[in-house]
Design a protein around this motif. Structure first.
Motif, PDB file in Angstrom:
ATOM      1  N   LYS A  18     -39.667 -21.179  32.442  1.00  0.00           N
ATOM      2  CA  LYS A  18     -39.154 -22.194  33.289  1.00  0.00           C
ATOM      3  C   LYS A  18     -38.734 -23.356  32.600  1.00  0.00           C
ATOM      4  CE  LYS A  18     -41.138 -24.499  36.477  1.00  0.00           C
ATOM      5  NZ  LYS A  18     -41.874 -25.084  37.642  1.00  0.00           N
ATOM      6  N   LEU A  19     -37.272 -23.755  32.553  1.00  0.00           N
ATOM      7  CA  LEU A  19     -36.963 -24.969  31.993  1.00  0.00           C
ATOM      8  C   LEU A  19     -36.207 -26.116  32.918  1.00  0.00           C
ATOM      9  CD1 LEU A  19     -35.636 -26.895  29.483  1.00  0.00           C
ATOM     10  CD2 LEU A  19     -33.299 -25.429  30.177  1.00  0.00           C
ATOM     11  N   SER A  20     -36.748 -27.274  33.088  1.00  0.00           N
ATOM     12  CA  SER A  20     -36.665 -28.267  33.904  1.00  0.00           C
ATOM     13  C   SER A  20     -36.423 -29.611  33.248  1.00  0.00           C
ATOM     14  CB  SER A  20     -37.829 -28.284  34.951  1.00  0.00           C
ATOM     15  OG  SER A  20     -39.050 -28.750  34.323  1.00  0.00           O
ATOM     16  N   TYR A  21     -35.561 -30.370  33.833  1.00  0.00           N
ATOM     17  CA  TYR A  21     -35.253 -31.705  33.513  1.00  0.00           C
ATOM     18  C   TYR A  21     -34.560 -32.478  34.518  1.00  0.00           C
ATOM     19  CZ  TYR A  21     -30.340 -30.144  32.614  1.00  0.00           C
ATOM     20  OH  TYR A  21     -29.120 -29.567  32.884  1.00  0.00           O
ATOM     21  N   LYS A  22     -34.435 -33.640  34.395  1.00  0.00           N
ATOM     22  CA  LYS A  22     -33.834 -34.657  35.254  1.00  0.00           C
ATOM     23  C   LYS A  22     -32.577 -35.274  34.745  1.00  0.00           C
ATOM     24  CE  LYS A  22     -36.241 -36.460  38.810  1.00  0.00           C
ATOM     25  NZ  LYS A  22     -37.086 -37.623  39.489  1.00  0.00           N
ATOM     26  N   HIS A  23     -31.400 -35.227  35.573  1.00  0.00           N
ATOM     27  CA  HIS A  23     -30.559 -36.192  35.116  1.00  0.00           C
ATOM     28  C   HIS A  23     -30.081 -36.926  36.253  1.00  0.00           C
ATOM     29  CE1 HIS A  23     -25.621 -36.029  34.555  1.00  0.00           C
ATOM     30  NE2 HIS A  23     -26.269 -37.125  33.756  1.00  0.00           N
ATOM     31  N   GLY A  24     -30.404 -38.096  36.072  1.00  0.00           N
ATOM     32  CA  GLY A  24     -30.321 -39.240  37.113  1.00  0.00           C
ATOM     33  C   GLY A  24     -31.467 -38.879  38.065  1.00  0.00           C
ATOM     34  N   THR A  40     -31.533 -36.156  39.943  1.00  0.00           N
ATOM     35  CA  THR A  40     -31.114 -34.700  40.173  1.00  0.00           C
ATOM     36  C   THR A  40     -32.274 -33.969  39.368  1.00  0.00           C
ATOM     37  OG1 THR A  40     -28.873 -34.997  40.946  1.00  0.00           O
ATOM     38  CG2 THR A  40     -29.678 -32.789  40.359  1.00  0.00           C
ATOM     39  N   LEU A  41     -32.990 -33.100  39.899  1.00  0.00           N
ATOM     40  CA  LEU A  41     -33.809 -32.163  38.952  1.00  0.00           C
ATOM     41  C   LEU A  41     -33.302 -31.077  38.784  1.00  0.00           C
ATOM     42  CD1 LEU A  41     -36.699 -31.406  37.802  1.00  0.00           C
ATOM     43  CD2 LEU A  41     -37.427 -30.861  40.053  1.00  0.00           C
ATOM     44  N   TYR A  42     -32.934 -30.554  37.675  1.00  0.00           N
ATOM     45  CA  TYR A  42     -32.215 -29.166  37.145  1.00  0.00           C
ATOM     46  C   TYR A  42     -33.477 -28.297  36.739  1.00  0.00           C
ATOM     47  CZ  TYR A  42     -27.780 -31.341  37.394  1.00  0.00           C
ATOM     48  OH  TYR A  42     -26.549 -31.786  37.911  1.00  0.00           O
ATOM     49  N   VAL A  43     -33.717 -26.803  37.427  1.00  0.00           N
ATOM     50  CA  VAL A  43     -34.511 -26.008  37.203  1.00  0.00           C
ATOM     51  C   VAL A  43     -33.890 -24.588  36.709  1.00  0.00           C
ATOM     52  CG1 VAL A  43     -36.720 -24.633  37.768  1.00  0.00           C
ATOM     53  CG2 VAL A  43     -36.329 -27.019  38.671  1.00  0.00           C
ATOM     54  N   TYR A  44     -34.109 -24.392  35.668  1.00  0.00           N
ATOM     55  CA  TYR A  44     -33.695 -22.718  35.148  1.00  0.00           C
ATOM     56  C   TYR A  44     -34.628 -21.865  35.122  1.00  0.00           C
ATOM     57  CZ  TYR A  44     -29.408 -25.744  34.143  1.00  0.00           C
ATOM     58  OH  TYR A  44     -28.453 -26.488  34.447  1.00  0.00           O
ATOM     59  N   MET A  45     -34.450 -20.695  35.226  1.00  0.00           N
ATOM     60  CA  MET A  45     -35.469 -19.584  34.894  1.00  0.00           C
ATOM     61  C   MET A  45     -35.024 -18.624  33.776  1.00  0.00           C
ATOM     62  SD  MET A  45     -38.100 -20.261  36.998  1.00  0.00           S
ATOM     63  CE  MET A  45     -38.967 -18.821  36.822  1.00  0.00           C
ATOM     64  N   VAL A  46     -35.788 -18.212  32.626  1.00  0.00           N
ATOM     65  CA  VAL A  46     -35.223 -17.371  31.744  1.00  0.00           C
ATOM     66  C   VAL A  46     -35.053 -15.877  32.364  1.00  0.00           C
ATOM     67  CG1 VAL A  46     -36.092 -16.237  29.681  1.00  0.00           C
ATOM     68  CG2 VAL A  46     -36.440 -18.684  30.071  1.00  0.00           C
ATOM     69  N   ILE A  79     -27.931 -36.621  28.153  1.00  0.00           N
ATOM     70  CA  ILE A  79     -28.308 -37.046  29.577  1.00  0.00           C
ATOM     71  C   ILE A  79     -29.515 -37.044  29.838  1.00  0.00           C
ATOM     72  CG2 ILE A  79     -26.072 -35.991  30.557  1.00  0.00           C
ATOM     73  CD1 ILE A  79     -27.543 -33.487  31.294  1.00  0.00           C
ATOM     74  N   SER A  80     -30.490 -36.166  28.865  1.00  0.00           N
ATOM     75  CA  SER A  80     -31.814 -36.435  29.101  1.00  0.00           C
ATOM     76  C   SER A  80     -32.711 -36.140  28.126  1.00  0.00           C
ATOM     77  CB  SER A  80     -32.374 -35.402  30.168  1.00  0.00           C
ATOM     78  OG  SER A  80     -33.676 -35.157  30.410  1.00  0.00           O
ATOM     79  N   LEU A  84     -30.124 -17.778  31.349  1.00  0.00           N
ATOM     80  CA  LEU A  84     -30.948 -18.688  32.278  1.00  0.00           C
ATOM     81  C   LEU A  84     -30.139 -18.472  33.559  1.00  0.00           C
ATOM     82  CD1 LEU A  84     -31.273 -21.809  30.064  1.00  0.00           C
ATOM     83  CD2 LEU A  84     -32.974 -20.061  30.268  1.00  0.00           C
ATOM     84  N   LEU A  85     -31.009 -18.272  34.586  1.00  0.00           N
ATOM     85  CA  LEU A  85     -30.500 -18.490  35.860  1.00  0.00           C
ATOM     86  C   LEU A  85     -30.988 -20.001  36.489  1.00  0.00           C
ATOM     87  CD1 LEU A  85     -29.615 -17.248  38.459  1.00  0.00           C
ATOM     88  CD2 LEU A  85     -31.757 -16.598  38.978  1.00  0.00           C
ATOM     89  N   ARG A  86     -29.988 -20.894  36.944  1.00  0.00           N
ATOM     90  CA  ARG A  86     -30.154 -21.882  37.658  1.00  0.00           C
ATOM     91  C   ARG A  86     -30.404 -21.894  39.025  1.00  0.00           C
ATOM     92  NH1 ARG A  86     -25.565 -26.467  37.006  1.00  0.00           N
ATOM     93  NH2 ARG A  86     -24.591 -24.983  38.191  1.00  0.00           N
ATOM     94  N   VAL A  87     -31.621 -22.262  39.321  1.00  0.00           N
ATOM     95  CA  VAL A  87     -32.424 -22.129  40.570  1.00  0.00           C
ATOM     96  C   VAL A  87     -32.482 -23.359  41.463  1.00  0.00           C
ATOM     97  CG1 VAL A  87     -33.807 -20.003  40.192  1.00  0.00           C
ATOM     98  CG2 VAL A  87     -34.718 -22.386  39.802  1.00  0.00           C
ATOM     99  N   GLN A  88     -32.158 -24.608  40.649  1.00  0.00           N
ATOM    100  CA  GLN A  88     -32.288 -25.878  41.249  1.00  0.00           C
ATOM    101  C   GLN A  88     -31.479 -26.934  40.535  1.00  0.00           C
ATOM    102  OE1 GLN A  88     -35.920 -27.443  42.118  1.00  0.00           O
ATOM    103  NE2 GLN A  88     -35.274 -29.352  43.031  1.00  0.00           N
ATOM    104  N   PRO A  89     -30.336 -27.484  41.071  1.00  0.00           N
ATOM    105  CA  PRO A  89     -30.148 -27.623  42.585  1.00  0.00           C
ATOM    106  C   PRO A  89     -29.468 -26.213  43.125  1.00  0.00           C
ATOM    107  CG  PRO A  89     -28.341 -28.907  41.263  1.00  0.00           C
ATOM    108  CD  PRO A  89     -29.336 -28.398  40.338  1.00  0.00           C
ATOM    109  N   THR A  90     -29.706 -26.057  44.379  1.00  0.00           N
ATOM    110  CA  THR A  90     -29.436 -24.983  44.884  1.00  0.00           C
ATOM    111  C   THR A  90     -27.956 -24.722  45.805  1.00  0.00           C
ATOM    112  OG1 THR A  90     -30.721 -25.842  47.092  1.00  0.00           O
ATOM    113  CG2 THR A  90     -31.918 -24.472  45.289  1.00  0.00           C
TER     114      THR A  90
END
Length: 127
Positions: A90-96, A98-104, A80-81, A112-118
């Motif tokens: 902090k891990l981030s990537y885009k799928h389409g 939508t920005l996905y952000v995860y914190m260790v 997907i990316s 990992l904790l997904r903080v975005q999308p919220t």
């Protein structure tokens, strides 16, 4: 008190301040060195994230999951990316669009904790 005595007192005060400064600098340097040795400032390499990640705390039929590899991010076996960013925490990537952000979540990099999308915060564990 004579002028010579005042000058000598001034010199002693300056010497004492210089000595205290050197001792304080030495202590701070020692603490920082100890923190570096213990790994307090070490950043986790992106390769430590490589593997399968599964959402925690939801039924298996509703679990979200993804795979991180050198080639990119995969979901359900599909790439997907090809680009992702990781700064050590902090891990981030885009799928389409939508920005996905995860914190260790931990020092080991096993959660990992997904903080975005919220839409809701969710935790992921490396399997």
């Amino acid at each position: 008190m004579s002028r010579a005595q005042e000058e000598e007192l001034k010199r002693r005060k300056i010497r004492l301040l210089v000595l205290i400064s050197f001792v304080a600098i030495g202590l701070v340097a020692s603490v920082i060195a100890a923190m570096y040795k213990s790994g307090a400032f070490a950043q986790m390499p992106a390769s430590q994230l490589y593997g399968n990640w599964v959402e925690l705390g939801v039924p298996s039929y509703a679990q979200d999951s993804f795979t991180i590899s050198e080639g990119g991010i995969y979901t359900h076996g599909r790439l997907i990316s090809t680009k992702f960013e990781f700064d050590g925490t902090k891990l981030s990537y885009k799928h389409g669009e939508t920005l996905y952000v995860y914190m260790v979540e931990d020092k080991d990099g096993a959660e990992l904790l997904r903080v975005q999308p919220t839409h809701y915060k969710s935790s992921f564990s490396k399997k």
